[in-house]
Enzyme design. Structure first.
Site: not given
Length: 535
Positions: A163, A166-168, A271
């Site tokens: 994850l 995707i986030e950072s 997402y």
């Protein structure tokens, strides 16, 4: 005596049985099959493919794809050489974990796959950027093992370890336009809810251990609310309230309430497909023209206790770690000093932890920190604060990130130079220190005439400024008196000055000669005699 003989005979029998079970296998081909069965494709268990494991990993049984029971054998070889009835019933456990962390992640996949056009779209986007994929995965080396460990301990799907891609892009210093920060992109309020400290010296939204703990707590909470990992991920991105309202809306209209059935913003719509695309690439990099760097299945870092305040650069030097790498493992530290009371541990590469301890002991009792915390007693300008702590204004602004045209509010905590014999910063200050700034009020220079018997103190009371400021502006002592009619220099807020000028103008108008009957005269107040200029 008979009892002792019986015990000795029993011991000899047991030792003989143990020796027979550890004898070399009579058939090397069968031994190879057994190893493959227990370690998912490994050709055998040797020192070369045994990797460093934490004690937690050794204490639990990792999920493996076990072969049918008819094909199982112990390390002793075929069961035909042993009386199967005499063996205790137990499950055969793999002795060696995968050498590659990517394989360990693949084995722990537990979320249902999503197969949509949006997934294909994201697969195409990522696969057309192999350099970007490699940079992201290279950056993840420092953190991925810890995340996988924590997921397995909680029994959560290991694809959640992807994850942060995707986030950072696995950048713990990442900050979004909405002020979300860190690898897991926590908003300030959400971070506080999950006990991530945010103060003048640290921001735990960036901390590797604390932010991972909070993110997994949050994901578990969301999964408990919605009972579905895709909906939990949507809520992580969009907010649990938004997902809850979207589900309620679909229920009212008789529609389905799965992730794909909800109406949601485009960012949230993409997402889960993004995560699925990365998951597919990790599953088969070659298919997507991608290359994953080797990440060995053992810890990258370990924690080291800090007992004294220490400069960031000195800590990196004693650990013999490049400063950039040190900051990458300790990204929550906001200032050039580590306060032991607020940050009692740091992360260091596994092999450098012992080096740090050894060098620290050799460094002795020399001063470790050249910075300390100072709490502003009153609201003041940066220039005044700098003067009080013996710094230049520019240095004070730079080290504390103070922008122009602001004042420092009373109670703010600033980083200032530390004297040789100063004690370490207290836990209260280290944990709760905040720098609070307020817009600086625009001041204008004004010149007023002193009345008879006027003093510095009386002028200060009349214009609601400090006596020390009046004395400083006029180069006189704090107890000085002014002569009647003497020009007194003041720096007043623009609004207050305008009110004073207006009041004077009204007075002049009141005593002006009345206009002749039938004529209208526009009142034009004279400009104040004081020359006004912006400071």
């Amino acid at each position: 005596m008979n009892f002792l003989k019986f015990s000795s005979l029993l011991a000899v029998t047991l030792l003989t049985a143990c020796a027979s079970t550890t004898a070399p296998p009579s058939n090397s081909a069968e031994a190879g099959t057994n190893a493959a069965t227990s370690s998912s494709g490994a050709t055998g268990v040797s020192p070369d493919n045994l990797n460093l494991q934490t004690s937690r990993e050794l204490q639990r049984t990792a999920p493996t794809r076990s072969a049918p029971s008819t094909e199982r054998a112990t390390s002793a070889g075929p069961l035909s050489n042993i009386d199967a009835q005499s063996l205790p019933s137990r499950t055969v456990v793999a002795l060696a974990p995968p050498a590659d962390l990517w394989e360990r992640i693949r084995r722990g996949y537990g979320m249902p796959d999503l197969d949509t056009e949006l997934v294909r779209d994201r697969e195409q986007w990522y696969s057309s950027r192999p350099d970007y994929i490699f940079r992201m995965t290279e950056r993840s080396k420092k953190y991925l093992f810890h995340i996988v460990e924590e997921l397995e301990l909680r029994g959560m799907p290991t694809e959640l370890a992807l994850l942060p891609f995707i986030e950072s892009a696995f950048n713990p210093q990442a900050v979004s336009s909405a002020k979300a920060a860190g690898m897991w992109q926590f908003m300030p309020a959400t971070g506080k809810y999950f006990e991530l400290k945010q103060n003048a010296f640290r921001d735990d939204r960036r901390d590797v251990l604390a932010s991972t703990r909070a993110a997994l707590d949050y994901l578990q909470k969301l999964h408990g609310m919605f009972g579905d990992w895709h909906l939990a991920l949507a809520a992580y991105n969009w907010g649990e309230g938004s997902v809850g309202r979207a589900i309620a809306k679909n229920k009212r209209t008789g529609q389905a309430t799965s992730y794909q059935d909800l109406s949601m913003p485009m960012e949230t719509r993409f997402y889960v497909p993004k995560l699925q695309a990365v998951k597919n690439i990790v599953s088969n990099p070659a298919q997507f023209n991608s290359k994953l760097p080797l990440i060995e299945n053992h810890p990258y870092f370990q924690t080291v206790t800090i007992r004294r305040d220490i400069d960031l650069t000195l800590a990196a030097k004693l650990a013999e770690v490049d400063l950039a790498d040190f900051k990458a493992l300790n990204p929550s530290i906001n200032r050039p000093v580590i306060l032991a009371a607020g940050t009692p541990q740091i992360l260091l590469p596994w092999d450098n932890a012992e080096v740090f301890q050894s060098n620290l002991e050799a460094y002795g009792s020399n001063r470790l920190a050249s910075w300390t915390a100072w709490v502003a007693p009153t609201t003041m300008r940066p220039a005044e604060a700098a003067k009080r702590v013996g710094m230049s204004e520019s240095d004070l602004r730079n080290i504390n990130n103070i922008p122009a045209r602001v004042v420092i509010r009373a109670g703010s905590t600033l980083l200032v130079p530390r004297s040789a014999h100063m004690a370490d910063v207290t836990e209260r200050v280290a944990d709760n220190g905040q720098l609070t700034l307020a817009p600086e009020v625009a001041l204008r220079r004004a010149s007023v005439r002193a009345a008879k018997g006027e003093t510095v103190a009386s002028v200060a009371r009349r214009y609601k400024v400090s006596a020390a400021s009046v004395a400083e502006w006029n180069k006189v002592g704090a107890n000085a008196s002014f002569k009647a009619g003497q020009q007194v220099v003041l720096y007043l807020p623009a609004k207050a000055r305008n009110k004073t000028t207006t009041a004077k103008a009204r007075g002049k108008t009141a005593i002006a000669k009345a206009p002749a009957k039938g004529k209208s005269v526009a009142s034009k107040p004279r400009a104040a005699s004081a020359k006004v200029a912006r400071k």
